[in-house]
Design a protein around this motif. Structure first.
Motif, PDB file in Angstrom:
ATOM      1  N   ARG A  12       0.857  -1.187   0.000  1.00 58.63           N
ATOM      2  CA  ARG A  12       0.000   0.000   0.000  1.00 58.63           C
ATOM      3  C   ARG A  12       0.890   1.232   0.000  1.00 58.63           C
ATOM      4  O   ARG A  12       1.877   1.294   0.742  1.00 58.63           O
ATOM      5  CB  ARG A  12      -0.915   0.018   1.225  1.00 58.63           C
ATOM      6  CG  ARG A  12      -1.949  -1.076   1.254  1.00 58.63           C
ATOM      7  CD  ARG A  12      -2.929  -0.875   2.408  1.00 58.63           C
ATOM      8  NE  ARG A  12      -2.243  -0.837   3.687  1.00 58.63           N
ATOM      9  CZ  ARG A  12      -1.893  -1.918   4.384  1.00 58.63           C
ATOM     10  NH1 ARG A  12      -2.157  -3.121   3.910  1.00 58.63           N
ATOM     11  NH2 ARG A  12      -1.290  -1.813   5.553  1.00 58.63           N
ATOM     12  N   ILE A  13       0.512   2.196  -0.796  1.00 57.67           N
ATOM     13  CA  ILE A  13       1.236   3.468  -0.820  1.00 57.67           C
ATOM     14  C   ILE A  13       0.652   4.356   0.256  1.00 57.67           C
ATOM     15  O   ILE A  13      -0.559   4.603   0.296  1.00 57.67           O
ATOM     16  CB  ILE A  13       1.127   4.146  -2.197  1.00 57.67           C
ATOM     17  CG1 ILE A  13       1.703   3.240  -3.273  1.00 57.67           C
ATOM     18  CG2 ILE A  13       1.848   5.493  -2.174  1.00 57.67           C
ATOM     19  CD1 ILE A  13       3.169   2.918  -3.095  1.00 57.67           C
ATOM     20  N   GLU A  14       1.516   4.847   1.112  1.00 63.73           N
ATOM     21  CA  GLU A  14       1.059   5.704   2.195  1.00 63.73           C
ATOM     22  C   GLU A  14       1.279   7.169   1.812  1.00 63.73           C
ATOM     23  O   GLU A  14       0.752   7.626   0.829  1.00 63.73           O
ATOM     24  CB  GLU A  14       1.808   5.330   3.488  1.00 63.73           C
ATOM     25  CG  GLU A  14       1.629   3.872   3.891  1.00 63.73           C
ATOM     26  CD  GLU A  14       0.237   3.564   4.397  1.00 63.73           C
ATOM     27  OE1 GLU A  14      -0.529   4.503   4.650  1.00 63.73           O
ATOM     28  OE2 GLU A  14      -0.093   2.361   4.550  1.00 63.73           O
ATOM     29  N   ARG A  15       2.097   7.863   2.526  1.00 61.65           N
ATOM     30  CA  ARG A  15       2.268   9.305   2.356  1.00 61.65           C
ATOM     31  C   ARG A  15       3.088   9.608   1.094  1.00 61.65           C
ATOM     32  O   ARG A  15       4.215   9.143   0.947  1.00 61.65           O
ATOM     33  CB  ARG A  15       2.967   9.867   3.595  1.00 61.65           C
ATOM     34  CG  ARG A  15       3.172  11.355   3.612  1.00 61.65           C
ATOM     35  CD  ARG A  15       3.713  11.780   4.964  1.00 61.65           C
ATOM     36  NE  ARG A  15       3.907  13.218   5.046  1.00 61.65           N
ATOM     37  CZ  ARG A  15       5.076  13.813   4.837  1.00 61.65           C
ATOM     38  NH1 ARG A  15       6.151  13.091   4.570  1.00 61.65           N
ATOM     39  NH2 ARG A  15       5.179  15.134   4.929  1.00 61.65           N
ATOM     40  N   VAL A  86      -1.097  13.965  -8.867  1.00 58.21           N
ATOM     41  CA  VAL A  86      -0.128  12.886  -9.045  1.00 58.21           C
ATOM     42  C   VAL A  86      -0.558  11.708  -8.184  1.00 58.21           C
ATOM     43  O   VAL A  86      -0.942  11.878  -7.015  1.00 58.21           O
ATOM     44  CB  VAL A  86       1.291  13.341  -8.641  1.00 58.21           C
ATOM     45  CG1 VAL A  86       2.272  12.188  -8.707  1.00 58.21           C
ATOM     46  CG2 VAL A  86       1.764  14.476  -9.539  1.00 58.21           C
ATOM     47  N   GLU A  87      -0.500  10.525  -8.753  1.00 58.35           N
ATOM     48  CA  GLU A  87      -0.764   9.295  -8.017  1.00 58.35           C
ATOM     49  C   GLU A  87       0.402   8.332  -8.236  1.00 58.35           C
ATOM     50  O   GLU A  87       1.037   8.344  -9.299  1.00 58.35           O
ATOM     51  CB  GLU A  87      -2.067   8.638  -8.484  1.00 58.35           C
ATOM     52  CG  GLU A  87      -3.299   9.501  -8.278  1.00 58.35           C
ATOM     53  CD  GLU A  87      -4.478   8.989  -9.068  1.00 58.35           C
ATOM     54  OE1 GLU A  87      -5.442   8.525  -8.454  1.00 58.35           O
ATOM     55  OE2 GLU A  87      -4.413   9.046 -10.319  1.00 58.35           O
ATOM     56  N   HIS A  98      -2.620  -0.678  -4.917  1.00 57.00           N
ATOM     57  CA  HIS A  98      -3.607   0.280  -5.407  1.00 57.00           C
ATOM     58  C   HIS A  98      -2.909   1.625  -5.615  1.00 57.00           C
ATOM     59  O   HIS A  98      -1.857   1.903  -5.054  1.00 57.00           O
ATOM     60  CB  HIS A  98      -4.749   0.440  -4.407  1.00 57.00           C
ATOM     61  CG  HIS A  98      -5.545  -0.816  -4.191  1.00 57.00           C
ATOM     62  ND1 HIS A  98      -6.294  -1.407  -5.180  1.00 57.00           N
ATOM     63  CD2 HIS A  98      -5.700  -1.596  -3.086  1.00 57.00           C
ATOM     64  CE1 HIS A  98      -6.886  -2.483  -4.715  1.00 57.00           C
ATOM     65  NE2 HIS A  98      -6.534  -2.636  -3.437  1.00 57.00           N
ATOM     66  N   TRP A  99      -3.507   2.463  -6.428  1.00 55.22           N
ATOM     67  CA  TRP A  99      -2.984   3.809  -6.591  1.00 55.22           C
ATOM     68  C   TRP A  99      -3.121   4.579  -5.279  1.00 55.22           C
ATOM     69  O   TRP A  99      -4.083   4.398  -4.536  1.00 55.22           O
ATOM     70  CB  TRP A  99      -3.729   4.554  -7.697  1.00 55.22           C
ATOM     71  CG  TRP A  99      -3.392   4.072  -9.079  1.00 55.22           C
ATOM     72  CD1 TRP A  99      -4.140   3.236  -9.851  1.00 55.22           C
ATOM     73  CD2 TRP A  99      -2.224   4.380  -9.829  1.00 55.22           C
ATOM     74  NE1 TRP A  99      -3.522   2.998 -11.056  1.00 55.22           N
ATOM     75  CE2 TRP A  99      -2.331   3.697 -11.071  1.00 55.22           C
ATOM     76  CE3 TRP A  99      -1.094   5.164  -9.600  1.00 55.22           C
ATOM     77  CZ2 TRP A  99      -1.355   3.779 -12.061  1.00 55.22           C
ATOM     78  CZ3 TRP A  99      -0.126   5.248 -10.588  1.00 55.22           C
ATOM     79  CH2 TRP A  99      -0.257   4.567 -11.788  1.00 55.22           C
ATOM     80  N   SER A 100      -2.168   5.430  -5.021  1.00 55.79           N
ATOM     81  CA  SER A 100      -2.217   6.277  -3.836  1.00 55.79           C
ATOM     82  C   SER A 100      -3.345   7.293  -3.947  1.00 55.79           C
ATOM     83  O   SER A 100      -3.918   7.504  -5.024  1.00 55.79           O
ATOM     84  CB  SER A 100      -0.895   7.021  -3.669  1.00 55.79           C
ATOM     85  OG  SER A 100      -0.744   7.979  -4.718  1.00 55.79           O
ATOM     86  N   GLU A 101      -3.642   7.915  -2.829  1.00 52.92           N
ATOM     87  CA  GLU A 101      -4.532   9.070  -2.880  1.00 52.92           C
ATOM     88  C   GLU A 101      -3.867  10.161  -3.727  1.00 52.92           C
ATOM     89  O   GLU A 101      -2.647  10.317  -3.700  1.00 52.92           O
ATOM     90  CB  GLU A 101      -4.795   9.598  -1.474  1.00 52.92           C
ATOM     91  CG  GLU A 101      -5.650   8.690  -0.615  1.00 52.92           C
ATOM     92  CD  GLU A 101      -7.058   8.560  -1.169  1.00 52.92           C
ATOM     93  OE1 GLU A 101      -7.626   9.586  -1.597  1.00 52.92           O
ATOM     94  OE2 GLU A 101      -7.586   7.431  -1.188  1.00 52.92           O
ATOM     95  N   PRO A 102      -4.642  10.924  -4.487  1.00 52.44           N
ATOM     96  CA  PRO A 102      -4.029  11.949  -5.346  1.00 52.44           C
ATOM     97  C   PRO A 102      -3.299  13.010  -4.522  1.00 52.44           C
ATOM     98  O   PRO A 102      -3.784  13.463  -3.491  1.00 52.44           O
ATOM     99  CB  PRO A 102      -5.220  12.558  -6.089  1.00 52.44           C
ATOM    100  CG  PRO A 102      -6.312  11.547  -5.982  1.00 52.44           C
ATOM    101  CD  PRO A 102      -6.105  10.852  -4.672  1.00 52.44           C
TER     102      PRO A 102
END
Length: 862
Positions: A12-15, A86-87, A98-102
């Motif tokens: 998972r992509i965080e910050r 940017v994601e 999954h893609w990060s939050e924008p």
């Protein structure tokens, strides 16, 4: 015994951040680097970045590899004002996250020609002896507004209002930089202020701040200029697509405000019967000044904000009958006071960090008055200043009776993200660590100052040089110190000399050159901030960009220091601050240290040359790397020949010189290294484990003892409670770090020395040792891509822990000792390897990867 809990297999992509995560709007880089942390998943093998511009034409770039910190911008450079989303997603273990939050990235004004506004200055009000002013422009909007941006800066400090509503939450903007070279502007989304269209008003208050207020002990008020000025550019896009730009020009009007006087040192005087911004009916003319847009820069770090409030704990009466508020914590900011009074009634609030004989201890403030006064308009009122700040725990209130519930301390600081924590089995040591945090918070008000309360508050280079490793663990200071380093380079002398303070408002050599010395002789340890601070930021954040930006400055300083040392390579000329505030120095001579200043200066030359060589190697400048490593080796040889005996005795034979020699590998033979270690241990034991070091020796003495195999003595030193020691101040009730080991004497009186601050973070550099050696969490590769887990467990503490939000994610170590049973837990984020060196008699692995790990077994005594 080893237990392991596998991480979640789905990454998972965080910050996700661009550059340093600040500013939120108006980034000043056309190709911002991207960083992100992950949770779950195996080693990253690739990543993708997806760009969504305003046009809607989505583009995606895939990059192979495990990089996730300061990765290059993979798209065309941004244009001024361009706004994109940017994601990021990552591949790990064959699976994509999954893609990060924008992440919204909006460029600021990237070219001087983007600035069409001009500085304006009030013509008849706002003189050098006047109070704060308001500059006002009436607007008649041509319809509903879809979006609006305000780009703004000032000579002075400002607060802006649109339609009676404050813009943003910044304090003391635009902050303090090397104004002649770099003046920050801020970008605000003011769409909500204008959305409905129609008539409104843009009003900006201007106070003196650093630009025109008193600075240094000379109390000079016009270091940068004698006129307040404003530059503002409001860009409006209407709902129907039309655009309008409103700029500072001769259509603006000026007026006086109820702030009759304001100064960072002296405080603020406010007449509440007179209008304040935005209520001023301004009618006076302004002068349009010559344009100077080339020096405007976007911020790199966060602004100063109100970061906390501390309620008053008690109200007491002093022996003289004064009414005293106690907030229980030494803070930086101001008092917010609720009162009810009559028109014309005057209320005065005086500030101090300590009490002496039951009264405000104002002598350490020197010439700073630290006093806010208010003339009431009548009825219930909320009193607080706008254009000043103070360092205080106590406030004396006169002119009105107050209860504790009527007052709170507003804490202001650069709004840095907290990233580091420490705990242990000794409550006083935990209080010491908390004091370090409060001291840093109070002194990181836009620049890293030495103290926040007296007639000084300057960016002393020596203080931050020793404290930077601690700062970089406790808070995210990459952008904050990166900006300050740009000011350092801007203020650096043409010959490579580095000022004592940055921004430089001292100019001349404080100590006075010796006959034959150059007019400006920069001192070792202070000027070396030019090299040590960038290297620290690279080590802690993996930021090669800061090395690239500062390389010329770093090299210029080493060349200057090399020239000061001359052919002998022994730096024994010129004024030196030396091991400043050695505890044995007399109160009136803080530079009179036991450590020979030439030994200290030559050691710093060797160290800075070595760090410059490492920097050159990182940047691929191989010729420079070889040259400066050779210089470092030559200085070490000269150091050993001149200052070190065959048995390891170092000239001036005190804790500091051994700390430098051992910690920085300045001893060439095994006999010298062993002898120096034994001698340092003997000095510490002879001092009954008291500290005998000043600003430059203190950050290294405990590490030197540990390298000499005497971690037990290092622990004994840090746990000593009588002066001079770290815990002495804790036993005396300190809530921040003191400038002197005995800023307050055992009888409760204030040290008579001129340098007596009760909020001065330099000695708080010890917290870095607590993190690395007591808890056992240290970076082993830039940016914590690898970490070293090596707690030095002596039995004097029974548990300790440290947690850090590294660029790759949270990393934590926690250990506990129960008789002969030792237990340690370590949390490792994805992308990071932890190398283990544990005090276990039972087998354990050399390294572990991402996940939660637990090790237990028999304690291996040191």
């Amino acid at each position: 015994m080893t237990d392991r809990t596998a991480p979640d297999d789905l990454p998972r992509i965080e910050r996700v951040v661009a550059e340093y995560g600040e500013p939120e709007l108006g980034i000043g880089v056309a190709a911002p680097r991207l960083s992100w942390s992950r949770s779950g998943g195996a080693e990253q093998t690739a990543y993708e970045v997806r760009l969504r511009p305003a046009s809607g034409d989505v583009s995606t770039v895939r990059v192979a590899g495990g990089g996730q910190v300061f990765q290059p911008w993979p798209f065309p450079e941004l244009r001024s004002r361009e706004r994109v989303e940017v994601e990021v997603r990552a591949e790990a273990g064959g699976a994509w996250s999954h893609w990060s939050e924008p992440l919204v990235v909006e460029a600021g004004l990237l070219r001087p020609q983007d600035v069409t506004a001009r500085f304006i200055s009030p013509r008849h009000v706002g003189g050098l002896d006047d109070g704060a002013v308001a500059l006002v422009r009436h607007l008649d909007l041509a319809g509903p507004v879809a979006s609006a941006r305000l780009y703004i800066t000032a000579h002075g400090v400002y607060d802006a209002w649109i339609g009676g509503r404050r813009v943003g939450d910044h304090q003391l903007a635009p902050g303090w930089t090397a104004y002649a070279s770099r003046l920050r502007y801020q970008t605000f989304d003011v769409t909500p202020h204008l959305r409905d269209g129609g008539p409104t008003q843009l009003a900006v208050g201007l106070g003196n701040g650093w630009y025109r207020g008193q600075l240094t002990w000379n109390l000079r008020r016009d270091h940068y200029g004698d006129r307040l000025a404003l530059l503002a550019q409001l860009e409006i896009t209407y709902a129907d697509g039309r655009q309008e730009t409103v700029v500072t020009d001769d259509a603006w009007r000026a007026g006086a405000t109820g702030v009759l006087a304001d100064d960072l040192y002296d405080g603020q005087r406010t007449d509440l019967r007179l209008p304040l911004v935005p209520s001023v009916a301004a009618s006076g003319p302004v002068d349009v000044l010559e344009p100077d847009a080339a020096r405007l820069v976007a911020p790199l770090g966060p602004p100063v904000r109100e970061v906390a409030t501390v309620p008053a704990r008690a109200v007491s009466t002093s022996p003289s009958g004064a009414q005293l508020l106690d907030f229980g914590q030494n803070v930086v900011g101001w008092v917010r006071l609720r009162v009810t009074g009559s028109p014309g009634q005057e209320v005065t609030v005086r500030h101090a960090e300590v009490l002496e004989d039951g009264e405000l201890g104002v002598r350490p403030l020197r010439a700073a008055k630290a006093t806010d006064t208010y003339v009431l308009s009548g009825g219930p009122e909320l009193l607080e200043p706008r254009y000043t700040f103070h360092g205080f725990r106590y406030a004396e209130v006169s002119g009105v009776s107050v209860e504790a519930s009527d007052a709170e301390a507003v804490v202001v600081s650069s709004d840095l993200r907290r990233t580091g924590w420490f705990e242990c089995s000794e409550p006083d040591l935990e209080r010491l660590h908390e004091n370090v945090v409060w001291g840093m918070r109070g002194n990181f008000v836009d620049v890293p100052t030495d103290c926040p309360q007296r007639d000084e508050r300057l960016g002393w280079t020596g203080d931050i040089q020793v404290f930077a490793p601690t700062a970089a663990f406790l808070f995210d200071v990459g952008g904050f110190l990166g900006s300050w380093l740009r000011d350092l380079a801007a203020e650096q002398r043409p010959d490579g000399g580095v000022p004592f303070v940055v921004p430089d408002v001292v100019y001349e050599h404080i100590g006075g050159p010796r006959p034959g010395d150059p007019p400006h002789s920069p001192p070792a340890g202070w000027a070396d901030a030019a090299v040590h601070v960038p290297w620290t930021l690279y080590q802690r954040y993996g930021d090669t960009g800061v090395l690239e930006r500062q390389y010329d400055s770093m090299r210029a300083w080493v060349e200057k220091a090399r020239s000061l040392a001359g052919d002998s390579l022994l730096w024994d000329t010129g004024f030196q601050f030396g091991d400043w505030l050695d505890p044995d120095a007399p109160p009136d001579d803080a530079a009179a240290a036991k450590a020979d200043p030439a030994v200290v200066a030559t050691a710093y030359l060797a160290r800075s040359a070595h760090l410059l060589a490492l920097t050159a190697s990182v940047l691929g400048r191989d010729d420079d790397a070889a040259r400066y490593e050779s210089l470092a080796a030559d200085v070490v040889r000269a150091f050993g020949k001149a200052y070190v005996a065959a048995d390891g005795t170092v000239r001036s034979d005190c804790q500091t010189v051994y700390a430098l020699a051992i910690a920085w590998d300045l001893l060439e033979t095994p006999e010298q290294r062993a002898g120096a270690g034994r001698r340092l241990a003997a000095l510490v034991q002879a001092a009954d484990f008291h500290v005998s070091t000043g600003f430059l020796g203190t950050p290294l003495v405990l590490d030197a003892l540990c390298r000499a195999g005497r971690a037990d003595l290092a622990h004994a030193m840090v746990l000593t409670r009588t002066a001079p020691s770290w815990l002495y101040a804790v036993t005396m009730g300190a809530t921040t770090i003191w400038e002197r080991w005995d800023s307050m004497l055992p009888d409760g009186s204030i040290n008579p020395g001129e340098m007596t601050s009760f909020n001065h973070y330099a000695y708080g550099a010890v917290a870095d040792w607590l993190h690395r050696c007591v808890a056992g969490l240290a970076p082993a590769a830039p940016g914590y891509r690898e970490v070293a887990v090596r707690p030095l467990v002596t039995g004097q503490l029974t548990h300790a822990s440290a947690r850090h939000l590294s660029p790759y994610g949270p990393v934590a170590v926690s250990w506990r000792l129960d008789d002969d049973r030792f237990e340690l837990s370590v949390e490792v984020p994805p992308g990071v390897t932890a190398h283990l060196d544990l005090p276990l008699a039972d087998p354990y692995p050399d390294a572990v990867g991402p996940g939660s790990h637990r090790f237990t077994g028999r304690w291996r005594r040191p």
